[in-house]
Design a protein around this motif. Sequence first.
Motif, PDB file in Angstrom:
ATOM      1  N   THR A 106       0.859  -1.188   0.000  1.00 30.57           N
ATOM      2  CA  THR A 106       0.000   0.000   0.000  1.00 30.57           C
ATOM      3  C   THR A 106       0.889   1.229   0.000  1.00 30.57           C
ATOM      4  OG1 THR A 106      -1.661  -1.197   1.237  1.00 30.57           O
ATOM      5  CG2 THR A 106      -1.821   1.212   1.261  1.00 30.57           C
ATOM      6  N   VAL A 107       0.753   2.046  -1.039  1.00 31.20           N
ATOM      7  CA  VAL A 107       1.587   3.254  -1.123  1.00 31.20           C
ATOM      8  C   VAL A 107       0.802   4.462  -0.606  1.00 31.20           C
ATOM      9  CG1 VAL A 107       2.882   4.771  -2.668  1.00 31.20           C
ATOM     10  CG2 VAL A 107       2.883   2.304  -3.068  1.00 31.20           C
ATOM     11  N   LEU A 108      -0.452   4.606  -1.072  1.00 31.54           N
ATOM     12  CA  LEU A 108      -1.289   5.721  -0.613  1.00 31.54           C
ATOM     13  C   LEU A 108      -2.498   5.126   0.087  1.00 31.54           C
ATOM     14  CD1 LEU A 108      -1.156   7.906  -3.861  1.00 31.54           C
ATOM     15  CD2 LEU A 108       0.362   8.010  -1.864  1.00 31.54           C
ATOM     16  N   ASP A 109      -2.790   5.645   1.289  1.00 32.07           N
ATOM     17  CA  ASP A 109      -3.790   4.995   2.133  1.00 32.07           C
ATOM     18  C   ASP A 109      -4.797   6.022   2.647  1.00 32.07           C
ATOM     19  OD1 ASP A 109      -5.021   3.056   3.616  1.00 32.07           O
ATOM     20  OD2 ASP A 109      -3.576   3.118   5.253  1.00 32.07           O
ATOM     21  N   GLY A 110      -5.350   6.815   1.701  1.00 29.94           N
ATOM     22  CA  GLY A 110      -6.332   7.818   2.118  1.00 29.94           C
ATOM     23  C   GLY A 110      -5.720   9.206   2.196  1.00 29.94           C
ATOM     24  N   VAL A 111      -5.220   9.678   1.060  1.00 28.33           N
ATOM     25  CA  VAL A 111      -4.560  10.991   1.028  1.00 28.33           C
ATOM     26  C   VAL A 111      -5.589  12.082   0.710  1.00 28.33           C
ATOM     27  CG1 VAL A 111      -2.939  12.418  -0.321  1.00 28.33           C
ATOM     28  CG2 VAL A 111      -2.279  10.111   0.417  1.00 28.33           C
ATOM     29  N   LEU A 117       4.770  19.085  -1.424  1.00 30.91           N
ATOM     30  CA  LEU A 117       4.528  17.760  -0.854  1.00 30.91           C
ATOM     31  C   LEU A 117       5.883  17.178  -0.457  1.00 30.91           C
ATOM     32  CD1 LEU A 117       2.283  15.680  -0.360  1.00 30.91           C
ATOM     33  CD2 LEU A 117       2.665  14.832  -2.679  1.00 30.91           C
ATOM     34  N   LEU A 118       6.040  16.974   0.851  1.00 29.93           N
ATOM     35  CA  LEU A 118       7.307  16.452   1.367  1.00 29.93           C
ATOM     36  C   LEU A 118       7.100  15.026   1.840  1.00 29.93           C
ATOM     37  CD1 LEU A 118       8.499  19.293   3.757  1.00 29.93           C
ATOM     38  CD2 LEU A 118       9.205  18.889   1.422  1.00 29.93           C
ATOM     39  N   GLY A 119       8.149  14.233   1.770  1.00 27.02           N
ATOM     40  CA  GLY A 119       8.046  12.885   2.309  1.00 27.02           C
ATOM     41  C   GLY A 119       9.356  12.170   2.075  1.00 27.02           C
ATOM     42  N   PRO A 120       9.643  11.154   2.897  1.00 24.59           N
ATOM     43  CA  PRO A 120      10.892  10.411   2.703  1.00 24.59           C
ATOM     44  C   PRO A 120      10.888   9.664   1.367  1.00 24.59           C
ATOM     45  CG  PRO A 120       9.526   9.392   4.398  1.00 24.59           C
ATOM     46  CD  PRO A 120       8.848  10.667   4.018  1.00 24.59           C
ATOM     47  N   ASN A 121      12.042   9.173   0.980  1.00 23.94           N
ATOM     48  CA  ASN A 121      12.140   8.382  -0.253  1.00 23.94           C
ATOM     49  C   ASN A 121      11.124   7.263  -0.211  1.00 23.94           C
ATOM     50  OD1 ASN A 121      15.662   8.796  -0.171  1.00 23.94           O
ATOM     51  ND2 ASN A 121      14.298   9.648  -1.678  1.00 23.94           N
ATOM     52  N   GLY A 122      10.400   7.116  -1.312  1.00 21.42           N
ATOM     53  CA  GLY A 122       9.451   6.013  -1.406  1.00 21.42           C
ATOM     54  C   GLY A 122       8.118   6.271  -0.732  1.00 21.42           C
ATOM     55  N   ALA A 123       7.897   7.520  -0.242  1.00 19.36           N
ATOM     56  CA  ALA A 123       6.641   7.809   0.469  1.00 19.36           C
ATOM     57  C   ALA A 123       5.442   7.791  -0.461  1.00 19.36           C
ATOM     58  CB  ALA A 123       6.730   9.168   1.160  1.00 19.36           C
ATOM     59  N   PRO A 155       7.510  32.056   0.990  1.00 14.09           N
ATOM     60  CA  PRO A 155       6.470  32.944   1.509  1.00 14.09           C
ATOM     61  C   PRO A 155       5.122  32.613   0.880  1.00 14.09           C
ATOM     62  CG  PRO A 155       8.322  34.190   0.538  1.00 14.09           C
ATOM     63  CD  PRO A 155       8.591  32.756   0.291  1.00 14.09           C
ATOM     64  N   GLY A 156       4.122  32.480   1.723  1.00 19.27           N
ATOM     65  CA  GLY A 156       2.780  32.201   1.202  1.00 19.27           C
ATOM     66  C   GLY A 156       2.557  30.744   0.839  1.00 19.27           C
ATOM     67  N   GLY A 157       3.618  29.945   0.864  1.00 24.45           N
ATOM     68  CA  GLY A 157       3.484  28.540   0.481  1.00 24.45           C
ATOM     69  C   GLY A 157       2.945  27.690   1.620  1.00 24.45           C
ATOM     70  N   ARG A 158       2.427  26.540   1.274  1.00 22.94           N
ATOM     71  CA  ARG A 158       1.993  25.579   2.277  1.00 22.94           C
ATOM     72  C   ARG A 158       2.736  24.265   2.057  1.00 22.94           C
ATOM     73  NH1 ARG A 158      -2.164  27.258   5.061  1.00 22.94           N
ATOM     74  NH2 ARG A 158      -2.958  25.252   5.730  1.00 22.94           N
ATOM     75  N   VAL A 159       2.787  23.484   3.108  1.00 21.84           N
ATOM     76  CA  VAL A 159       3.533  22.235   3.079  1.00 21.84           C
ATOM     77  C   VAL A 159       2.622  21.107   3.536  1.00 21.84           C
ATOM     78  CG1 VAL A 159       5.458  20.986   4.149  1.00 21.84           C
ATOM     79  CG2 VAL A 159       5.714  23.410   3.615  1.00 21.84           C
ATOM     80  N   ALA A 160       2.691  19.966   2.846  1.00 23.06           N
ATOM     81  CA  ALA A 160       1.992  18.770   3.325  1.00 23.06           C
ATOM     82  C   ALA A 160       3.046  17.664   3.434  1.00 23.06           C
ATOM     83  CB  ALA A 160       0.889  18.372   2.356  1.00 23.06           C
ATOM     84  N   VAL A 161       3.055  16.981   4.561  1.00 18.32           N
ATOM     85  CA  VAL A 161       4.047  15.924   4.773  1.00 18.32           C
ATOM     86  C   VAL A 161       3.370  14.568   4.594  1.00 18.32           C
ATOM     87  CG1 VAL A 161       5.732  14.930   6.372  1.00 18.32           C
ATOM     88  CG2 VAL A 161       5.305  17.391   6.400  1.00 18.32           C
ATOM     89  N   ARG A 189      -0.212   8.510   4.228  1.00 14.98           N
ATOM     90  CA  ARG A 189      -1.178   9.563   4.569  1.00 14.98           C
ATOM     91  C   ARG A 189      -0.474  10.901   4.750  1.00 14.98           C
ATOM     92  NH1 ARG A 189      -6.083   8.433   7.068  1.00 14.98           N
ATOM     93  NH2 ARG A 189      -6.685   6.271   6.756  1.00 14.98           N
ATOM     94  N   ILE A 190      -1.276  11.967   4.725  1.00 14.24           N
ATOM     95  CA  ILE A 190      -0.732  13.293   5.044  1.00 14.24           C
ATOM     96  C   ILE A 190      -0.699  13.406   6.568  1.00 14.24           C
ATOM     97  CG2 ILE A 190      -1.062  15.793   4.830  1.00 14.24           C
ATOM     98  CD1 ILE A 190      -0.395  14.400   2.149  1.00 14.24           C
ATOM     99  N   VAL A 191       0.497  13.500   7.128  1.00  6.95           N
ATOM    100  CA  VAL A 191       0.610  13.512   8.591  1.00  6.95           C
ATOM    101  C   VAL A 191       0.661  14.936   9.152  1.00  6.95           C
ATOM    102  CG1 VAL A 191       1.651  11.218   8.767  1.00  6.95           C
ATOM    103  CG2 VAL A 191       3.145  13.214   8.477  1.00  6.95           C
ATOM    104  N   ALA A 192       0.884  15.921   8.296  1.00  3.89           N
ATOM    105  CA  ALA A 192       0.836  17.318   8.744  1.00  3.89           C
ATOM    106  C   ALA A 192       0.660  18.202   7.540  1.00  3.89           C
ATOM    107  CB  ALA A 192       2.119  17.695   9.475  1.00  3.89           C
ATOM    108  N   GLU A 193      -0.020  19.331   7.734  1.00  4.66           N
ATOM    109  CA  GLU A 193      -0.253  20.249   6.628  1.00  4.66           C
ATOM    110  C   GLU A 193      -0.368  21.650   7.193  1.00  4.66           C
ATOM    111  OE1 GLU A 193      -3.463  21.630   4.911  1.00  4.66           O
ATOM    112  OE2 GLU A 193      -2.059  22.300   3.377  1.00  4.66           O
TER     113      GLU A 193
END
Length: 295
Positions: free
Chosen positions: A17-22, A34-40, A200-206, A211-215
């Motif tokens: 399972t790569v994506l589990d409810g994004v 969109l940030l995440g470790p290798n293979g996220a 500036p003005g940007g948003r980040v999703a981890v 799953r997205i664990v922080a945004e």
Amino acid sequence: MSQVRVRGLCKSYADRTVLDGVDLDVAAGSVLALLGPNGAGKTTVVRILATLTPADAGEVAVAGHDLHADPAAVRRAIAVTGQFAAVDGLLTPRENLRLIGRLARIPAPRLRTDVDELLERLDLTGVADRLTRTASGGTRRRVDLAVSLLTRPQVLFLDEPTTGLDPRSRQALWDLVDDLVAGGTAVLLTTQYLQEADRPGGRVAVLDGGRIVAEGAPAELRQRVGADVLEVTFTDGSTARVPVDGTFADLRRAMAGVEARLGNGPGVASFAVRTPSLDDVFLQLTGRRDGEVAA
Ligand SMILES: Nc1ncnc2c1ncn2[C@@H]1O[C@H](COP(=O)(O)OP(=O)(O)OP(=O)(O)O)[C@@H](O)[C@H]1O
């Protein structure tokens, strides 16, 4: 208005399972990193949203079009820059741009000026009329970016866009992206360079564990990780880290505490007050401390 709206996106490869409810949203005229470790699964998200890979489940709307019901309309509204440049090596950079421009039905006079401007801004003028396949990898990437930017898409997907670019080309890319965003384009970018997400003005999703664990805005995420830290390095290489609240009184208290602990031990080699970085956020949220992500 949300130009990218993703709910409950799922994707598995065989039993993995790569994506589990994004869930994701990118507003018009904004950038989401969109940030995440290798293979996220960052590239998988981009490939699905760009209609290149089918999802297993979930609802996706891009530029107001349902991805499942009308993938052709989605394709017309987007541009994608992948990790590997996908330009035609048998054409010159200028020919590549003109071809895409004609396919996108950009009127001829505008196409000529826009192609010249992009070649100039991405430092491609000197190689504009040589076969692209003879160009260096970094040059091909810049041509690829120019192609994506030319059509002024409603939604732009940039998958690790600065990989292989020198600092000048990176800056040129961000300047061009800023211009597009100012004109209303929604940008979803994946990056391993956390400072690139700190815009500036940007948003980040981890993205982690499917799953997205922080945004949020980078500053909000940094605040979650905690306070500033007084970091002291001693002459024997050991370090002390004491949280401080940013006031002089608290800094004095922290220093006195370190001094009291020091006793007759090693001297102070250096000290600094550090604000949590996006690296700290990322490491805390994803639990990785092994330098998997280049910062
Ligand atoms: N076509 C495929 N078949 C099987 N597995 C795949 C396929 N594409 C991707 N994967 C797997 O899905 C996972 C997520 O890959 P993906 O490339 O989306 O991650 P990423 O977050 O972009 O990684 P990176 O930061 O290393 O580029 C990985 O474990 C990868 O091996």
